[in-house]
Design a protein around this motif. Structure first.
Motif, PDB file in Angstrom:
ATOM      1  N   TRP A 195       0.841  -1.202   0.000  1.00  0.00           N
ATOM      2  CA  TRP A 195       0.000   0.000   0.000  1.00  0.00           C
ATOM      3  C   TRP A 195       0.875   1.250   0.000  1.00  0.00           C
ATOM      4  CZ3 TRP A 195      -0.284   4.224   3.085  1.00  0.00           C
ATOM      5  CH2 TRP A 195      -1.335   5.098   2.818  1.00  0.00           C
ATOM      6  N   PHE A 196       1.889   1.271   0.865  1.00  0.00           N
ATOM      7  CA  PHE A 196       2.789   2.419   0.959  1.00  0.00           C
ATOM      8  C   PHE A 196       3.490   2.653  -0.381  1.00  0.00           C
ATOM      9  CE2 PHE A 196       6.869   4.406   1.713  1.00  0.00           C
ATOM     10  CZ  PHE A 196       6.535   5.466   2.542  1.00  0.00           C
ATOM     11  N   GLN A 197       3.974   1.595  -0.991  1.00  0.00           N
ATOM     12  CA  GLN A 197       4.685   1.707  -2.269  1.00  0.00           C
ATOM     13  C   GLN A 197       3.786   2.295  -3.353  1.00  0.00           C
ATOM     14  OE1 GLN A 197       7.940   0.864  -2.235  1.00  0.00           O
ATOM     15  NE2 GLN A 197       8.196   1.621  -4.292  1.00  0.00           N
ATOM     16  N   ASN A 198       2.512   1.953  -3.323  1.00  0.00           N
ATOM     17  CA  ASN A 198       1.569   2.436  -4.338  1.00  0.00           C
ATOM     18  C   ASN A 198       1.007   3.825  -4.046  1.00  0.00           C
ATOM     19  OD1 ASN A 198       1.655   0.222  -6.102  1.00  0.00           O
ATOM     20  ND2 ASN A 198       0.259  -0.923  -4.797  1.00  0.00           N
ATOM     21  N   LYS A 216       4.893   9.900  -4.256  1.00  0.00           N
ATOM     22  CA  LYS A 216       4.902  11.322  -3.867  1.00  0.00           C
ATOM     23  C   LYS A 216       6.241  11.704  -3.249  1.00  0.00           C
ATOM     24  CE  LYS A 216      -0.005  10.957  -3.054  1.00  0.00           C
ATOM     25  NZ  LYS A 216      -0.969  10.608  -2.059  1.00  0.00           N
ATOM     26  N   LEU A 217       6.829  10.796  -2.480  1.00  0.00           N
ATOM     27  CA  LEU A 217       8.118  11.062  -1.852  1.00  0.00           C
ATOM     28  C   LEU A 217       9.228  11.128  -2.896  1.00  0.00           C
ATOM     29  CD1 LEU A 217       7.922   8.704   1.263  1.00  0.00           C
ATOM     30  CD2 LEU A 217       7.590  11.193   1.203  1.00  0.00           C
ATOM     31  N   LEU A 218       9.129  10.290  -3.887  1.00  0.00           N
ATOM     32  CA  LEU A 218      10.161  10.238  -4.926  1.00  0.00           C
ATOM     33  C   LEU A 218      10.118  11.462  -5.840  1.00  0.00           C
ATOM     34  CD1 LEU A 218       9.968   6.440  -5.775  1.00  0.00           C
ATOM     35  CD2 LEU A 218      11.697   7.610  -4.392  1.00  0.00           C
ATOM     36  N   LYS A 219       8.967  12.120  -5.924  1.00  0.00           N
ATOM     37  CA  LYS A 219       8.831  13.342  -6.745  1.00  0.00           C
ATOM     38  C   LYS A 219       9.503  14.540  -6.097  1.00  0.00           C
ATOM     39  CE  LYS A 219       4.581  12.154  -9.154  1.00  0.00           C
ATOM     40  NZ  LYS A 219       3.168  12.496  -9.342  1.00  0.00           N
TER      41      LYS A 219
END
Length: 162
Positions: free
Chosen positions: A150-153, A158-161
């Motif tokens: 769930w976290f990965q999806n 958003k964190l990687l952006k």
């Protein structure tokens, strides 16, 4: 430490111990397994046994008790509810998400030793999260795997952006 997990490992490593299940007492193992084989990775969790508190309030209490972070109820995000232990208990579990910072640290966590809890908070780097989730050598509940997916999806993109 979970006795059931430990005993499954004993049966896997020493199947002869269970060959005579009719006996009232199992003999002591000559070569016992270390207690660590009964340790699992789990999500912060608690029993819903306080009718005057909401699920969110209980979740916040558990985060403080087990992990040492004070999370306001308004910072919880309800993900979903699901059943676990369907063949035995049929427990209903509700999964919440909360972000914590060092400023939210209000205690050491670790749970309640007098209740048999021995908890160590483990931080998994984002880049290792899915490797951790799928690593079969690390004993974990299905809730842990689901929460990582769930976290990965939902959060990681958003964190990687940033």
């Amino acid at each position: 430490f979970f006795s059931a997990v430990y005993m499954c490992e004993v049966e896997r490593h020493h199947p002869q111990v269970f060959q005579h299940q009719a006996k009232e007492n199992f003999s002591c193992l000559e070569d016992p397994l270390p207690a660590v084989v009964g340790v699992t990775y789990e999500l912060c969790a608690g029993i819903v046994d306080k009718p005057d508190l909401s699920l969110e309030e209980i979740a916040c209490e558990e985060v403080l008790e087990e992990c040492g972070y004070r999370v306001p109820v308004t910072d919880l995000r309800r993900i979903t509810s699901y059943r676990s232990g369907v063949g035995v208990t049929g427990s209903r579990q509700t999964l919440f998400y909360a972000e914590v910072t060092d400023q939210m640290r209000a205690g050491k966590g670790g749970g309640q030793p007098e209740e048999g809890e021995l908890i160590e908070v483990v931080e998994i780097p984002l880049e290792d999260s899915m490797k951790f989730a799928y690593d079969e050598t690390l004993p974990k509940t299905m809730g842990v795997i689901f929460s990582f997916m769930w976290f990965q999806n939902n959060i990681a993109p958003k964190l990687l952006k940033k």
